[in-house]
Design a protein around this motif. Structure first.
Motif, PDB file in Angstrom:
ATOM      1  N   ALA A  23       0.823  -1.211   0.000  1.00 37.79           N
ATOM      2  CA  ALA A  23       0.000   0.000   0.000  1.00 37.79           C
ATOM      3  C   ALA A  23       0.858   1.263   0.000  1.00 37.79           C
ATOM      4  O   ALA A  23       0.609   2.198  -0.778  1.00 37.79           O
ATOM      5  CB  ALA A  23      -0.937  -0.016   1.214  1.00 37.79           C
ATOM      6  N   VAL A  24       1.874   1.305   0.851  1.00 33.52           N
ATOM      7  CA  VAL A  24       2.713   2.506   0.965  1.00 33.52           C
ATOM      8  C   VAL A  24       3.480   2.765  -0.333  1.00 33.52           C
ATOM      9  O   VAL A  24       3.548   3.904  -0.813  1.00 33.52           O
ATOM     10  CB  VAL A  24       3.684   2.367   2.153  1.00 33.52           C
ATOM     11  CG1 VAL A  24       4.726   3.483   2.140  1.00 33.52           C
ATOM     12  CG2 VAL A  24       2.919   2.390   3.468  1.00 33.52           C
ATOM     13  N   SER A  25       4.059   1.722  -0.910  1.00 32.96           N
ATOM     14  CA  SER A  25       4.810   1.910  -2.162  1.00 32.96           C
ATOM     15  C   SER A  25       3.881   2.361  -3.296  1.00 32.96           C
ATOM     16  O   SER A  25       4.264   3.201  -4.126  1.00 32.96           O
ATOM     17  CB  SER A  25       5.543   0.623  -2.542  1.00 32.96           C
ATOM     18  OG  SER A  25       4.642  -0.464  -2.668  1.00 32.96           O
ATOM     19  N   SER A  26       2.663   1.842  -3.317  1.00 31.99           N
ATOM     20  CA  SER A  26       1.698   2.240  -4.351  1.00 31.99           C
ATOM     21  C   SER A  26       1.285   3.695  -4.189  1.00 31.99           C
ATOM     22  O   SER A  26       1.253   4.470  -5.161  1.00 31.99           O
ATOM     23  CB  SER A  26       0.453   1.338  -4.286  1.00 31.99           C
ATOM     24  OG  SER A  26       0.784  -0.009  -4.499  1.00 31.99           O
ATOM     25  N   VAL A  27       0.963   4.100  -2.945  1.00 34.79           N
ATOM     26  CA  VAL A  27       0.554   5.488  -2.693  1.00 34.79           C
ATOM     27  C   VAL A  27       1.701   6.453  -3.005  1.00 34.79           C
ATOM     28  O   VAL A  27       1.491   7.514  -3.622  1.00 34.79           O
ATOM     29  CB  VAL A  27       0.091   5.639  -1.226  1.00 34.79           C
ATOM     30  CG1 VAL A  27      -0.128   7.122  -0.886  1.00 34.79           C
ATOM     31  CG2 VAL A  27      -1.196   4.859  -0.985  1.00 34.79           C
TER      32      VAL A  27
END
Length: 468
Positions: A23-27
């Motif tokens: 999630a963090v890498s995508s955001v």
């Protein structure tokens, strides 16, 4: 692509949970490059779980939990002891047979390891087996859970690849039998070398009772077809056969007939068109409730609530991974990373057998670091176009992918079966890892056979007419 993959790998190295890393890498990628409005993140996450086949996930998890609290695992164990406990290395063989039966109910390796695996490890230790041997065979047999139907990874793969989940369930039966035979052969060899004896006296009566239970289960579909031949409708034939089966079970008090019926009901119901794979998961829950509340009367409101809360917790973690991985996979496609990776792979080889060897090596490595559900969600959009271009059947590829990831569950740093068994056996992760290593041999032999002999996977779905 470097930012997306680099951030994900960096967070994983730092020990951040898989779903959070995704999630963090995508955001971060979306905020820095502005590839889409922020609202797209929420929309893609919702789209990742807004799928009818995914409804099978909580219901199969609940069915496995209900079977555990209903005391079915103990009955399966007793049945397996009667069937193979007299062999050399008897409880190790019981371990494998018990996992085969429990696989037909739970669909997950973790449920197998934490459920019947707990009983099996304790019994083997009490009978003088080295704890490492008990842990090793339990870990190896737990991988049968997602291969023998039903299977949660098959549900996720079918949803991602647009492949029939019912066909995937059928495709797993023969590979499951091959894996079982190889594991039992491994136990026989190790038992001979280490001088293990039997763990229960050979008894024609016990063996006969266990064989009778198998015959009763096999007689069920035969009876249904016989009644249909006599002119009864399918629904009436099934209901009559079920009523007779329940009456026989109540009268003779069989140890595991009703548990053995679970995969028969699920696979038979899907094959006959009674229900879809998602509805089969609901049928598994209803059958579990019947066994716990009516037949065995071992289920209470307290235990039912406990199983429900455990299901909610497990389902939430699984679906969180699915949502995060769906956004990550979408960004891999939008950034053309998936296309670049596909081109790079095809530039190395356009031979399907060489490609499958490379896939095995890649997924075995990824399976050590990435959760099964996340790995399927990320890898399928990248690899499936190549699979179709090279003429590889997606059913065959699904079995290869799943088995590789199951082997990954036995390895550090993220092998969940490894950590579960480490806690159950009260061993360090290092000792547990060393205990599992010898039992990887039959799994790798099975992987090679399933990879290079596609008919092991495809024969049954083709015969039943469930392929595209």
């Amino acid at each position: 692509m470097l930012l997306l993959l680099g951030a994900f790998i960096g967070l994983m190295i730092l020990g951040v949970p898989v779903a959070v890393s995704l999630a963090v890498s995508s955001v971060a990628y979306m905020l820095i490059y502005g590839v889409a409005p922020d609202l797209i993140i929420a929309q893609r996450m919702i789209a990742g779980v807004e799928s009818f086949p995914l409804l099978a996930v909580p219901f199969f998890i609940l069915a496995g939990n209900l079977m555990n609290i209903a005391g079915v695992t103990g009955r399966i164990y007793t049945f397996a002891v009667s069937l193979v406990g007299w062999m050399r290395g008897g409880l190790a063989q019981v371990n494998i047979i018990g996992s085969v039966i429990f696989s037909g109910m739970s669909g997950t390796a973790l449920a197998d390891a934490a459920g019947i695996g707990t009983i099996e490890i304790k019994a083997m230790k009490d009978h003088g087996y080295p704890v490492e041997a008990a842990v090793g065979v339990t870990a190896a047999s737990a991988t049968l859970g997602p291969i023998i139907p039903p299977s949660l990874p098959f549900v996720i793969y079918g949803m991602m690849s647009n492949v029939s989940i019912g066909a995937l369930f059928l495709a797993g039966i023969l590979p499951g039998i091959v894996m079982t035979a190889l594991m039992m052969l491994t136990v026989a060899i190790i038992a001979h070398r280490r001088g293990w004896g039997s763990d229960s006296p050979f008894s024609w009566m016990q063996l006969g009772e266990a064989s009778l239970e198998i015959l009763v289960v096999l007689a069920f579909p035969v009876a249904v077809y016989a009644m249909m031949w006599m002119g009864l409708s399918l629904n009436i034939a099934v209901l009559v056969a079920l009523a007779v089966l329940v009456a026989l079970d109540w009268y003779f008090d069989f140890s595991a007939v009703m548990a053995l019926m679970t995969p028969v009901i699920l696979i038979g119901g899907m094959t006959m068109g009674w229900f879809t794979p998602t509805e089969a998961a609901v049928a598994a829950v209803i059958w579990s409730l019947f066994l716990g509340l009516v037949r065995y009367r071992t289920m209470t409101l307290k235990t039912l609530a406990k199983a429900s809360f455990e299901t909610i917790e497990t389902t939430a973690s699984v679906l969180f991974i699915v949502t995060a991985a769906s956004v990550f996979a979408w960004l891999l496609t939008v950034s053309q990373a998936a296309e670049m990776l596909s081109t790079a792979i095809l530039s190395v080889t356009d031979n399907k057998w060489v490609f499958l060897i490379l896939v095995n090596l890649l997924v075995l490595f990824i399976g050590c670091f990435l959760d099964t559900i996340a790995a399927i969600t990320i890898l399928v959009p990248i690899l499936l176009p190549i699979v179709l271009k090279l003429g590889i059947d997606p059913l065959h590829f699904g079995l290869i992918l799943t088995l590789n990831l199951m082997i990954g569950l036995l390895h550090p740093p993220l092998g969940m079966v490894l950590f579960v068994l480490s806690r159950v056996a009260k061993l360090s992760v290092e000792r547990t890892t060393m205990a599992i290593l010898p039992w990887l041999v039959p799994l790798f032999i099975a992987l090679i056979a399933i990879t290079f002999i596609p008919q092991i996977t495809l024969w049954l779905p083709h015969t039943m007419g469930m392929t595209r």
